[in-house]
Design an enzyme around this catalytic site. Sequence first.
Site, PDB file in Angstrom:
ATOM      1  N   GLU A  40       0.832  -1.218   0.000  1.00  0.00           N
ATOM      2  CA  GLU A  40       0.000   0.000   0.000  1.00  0.00           C
ATOM      3  C   GLU A  40       0.862   1.262   0.000  1.00  0.00           C
ATOM      4  O   GLU A  40       0.551   2.232  -0.670  1.00  0.00           O
ATOM      5  CB  GLU A  40      -0.944   0.010   1.212  1.00  0.00           C
ATOM      6  CG  GLU A  40      -2.123  -0.938   1.090  1.00  0.00           C
ATOM      7  CD  GLU A  40      -3.018  -0.625  -0.104  1.00  0.00           C
ATOM      8  OE1 GLU A  40      -3.097   0.544  -0.514  1.00  0.00           O
ATOM      9  OE2 GLU A  40      -3.621  -1.578  -0.648  1.00  0.00           O
ATOM     10  N   TYR A 123      -6.862   6.273   4.688  1.00  0.00           N
ATOM     11  CA  TYR A 123      -6.997   5.348   3.556  1.00  0.00           C
ATOM     12  C   TYR A 123      -6.141   4.101   3.793  1.00  0.00           C
ATOM     13  O   TYR A 123      -6.613   2.959   3.655  1.00  0.00           O
ATOM     14  CB  TYR A 123      -6.579   6.022   2.231  1.00  0.00           C
ATOM     15  CG  TYR A 123      -6.263   4.970   1.197  1.00  0.00           C
ATOM     16  CD1 TYR A 123      -7.285   4.322   0.523  1.00  0.00           C
ATOM     17  CD2 TYR A 123      -4.954   4.547   0.975  1.00  0.00           C
ATOM     18  CE1 TYR A 123      -7.015   3.285  -0.360  1.00  0.00           C
ATOM     19  CE2 TYR A 123      -4.667   3.520   0.097  1.00  0.00           C
ATOM     20  CZ  TYR A 123      -5.693   2.898  -0.567  1.00  0.00           C
ATOM     21  OH  TYR A 123      -5.435   1.862  -1.421  1.00  0.00           O
ATOM     22  N   ASP A 141      -9.984   6.061  -2.180  1.00  0.00           N
ATOM     23  CA  ASP A 141      -8.839   6.722  -2.812  1.00  0.00           C
ATOM     24  C   ASP A 141      -9.320   7.277  -4.153  1.00  0.00           C
ATOM     25  O   ASP A 141     -10.536   7.289  -4.413  1.00  0.00           O
ATOM     26  CB  ASP A 141      -7.666   5.742  -2.977  1.00  0.00           C
ATOM     27  CG  ASP A 141      -7.984   4.622  -3.968  1.00  0.00           C
ATOM     28  OD1 ASP A 141      -9.163   4.481  -4.367  1.00  0.00           O
ATOM     29  OD2 ASP A 141      -7.057   3.884  -4.348  1.00  0.00           O
TER      30      ASP A 141
END
Length: 369
Positions: A40, A123, A141
């Site tokens: 991520e 997020y 996102d």
Amino acid sequence: MLGGRDIREFQKRLLNWFRAFQRDLPWRRDKDPYCVWLSEIMLQQTRVVAVIPYYQRFLERFPDVRALAEAPEEDVLRLWSGLGYYSRARNLRAAAKQIVAKHGGQFPRDVDDALELPGIGPYTVAAILSIAYGEKLAVLDGNVGRVIARLDALRGDLREGGRWRAMQARADELVEPKAPGDFNQAMMELGATLCTPRAPQCLLCPVGDFCKARKLGLQNVVPEKRKKRATEEISLAAAVLLDPQGRTLLLPPPRDEREHATHAAILPLISKMWHFPTIAAEEHPEEELRSFLGKLSPALAKDRTMRLEPLSRVRHMVTYRAITLLPFRVLVAKLPQLEEAKSISLPELVSPSALAVSNLTRKIARAAL
Ligand code: SF4
């Protein structure tokens, strides 16, 4: 607007599609929180194809949180070198240390604990906790935002007037509680592969029946394009000192208190990495660079024969900054001895992960070769 039974049907179709057609990506083979977290962070502002080799090399060298926490920053940056946005690598290592010190080496499952880690925002927390631990948290996102905006045919700038908050509420409502990790990845996958910014492929879309923008023929105008920040033009000049053995000189990652050695405006542009002696070029780049080199080393100041040979200019973009860099090759009999500076062979500098340098520094090295 989707509601009740429609939402369940929407979730089912999206998940079936994802499970059948998802791309085979290395970080999808393991739900280990460390792997999910690393992927991520690497994927922020960076394309999937660029991330894959970095992700694999990084995991080989730092297979778990403890290995990363114990690694010197220089090693971490070296493996990140070329991926850009280097504060991500520094934060990753700082967060790994925190996870080892406060959470026994296990990525925290609690949202507030996770949010306290450096480089982790809402997020990233939602993505990691939903994928690795199955927590019912919805991600939002750019990709997911675009899908939601089209599903509901939202007009206006998505980041203004409380729209983003409303879309987070919508994402929370849509997320499948029994498989939040897969659902989140499915939404992101849809945005990345079919519901793309330009020319969305609505005919192939698994949830096209629920899409208001498609029904109204608005899929190409929703969401509205964001107003772009004006580009800032910056000129820099850099010296590639070169001794008869083909070695060059790099200055260490600048610290704020050492601004006398490097112009303050340059700090963010060289990403706090090893770099060539660089200045912000104003009216007379060559003279300004010569004077900078003289201040850097008394030996260079005394060298009356020193020639600065201009090389092809280098263009480089860093977010909204367009950099024009003027490199100069400076042949010297001996590289100056500077505290903390490093001498390195120029060809070596061009090869990936030889040293923690930014793409800009590598471009300059290529221009000088
Ligand atoms: S139908 Fe088209 S615009 Fe709507 S979600 Fe699917 S790909 Fe996106």
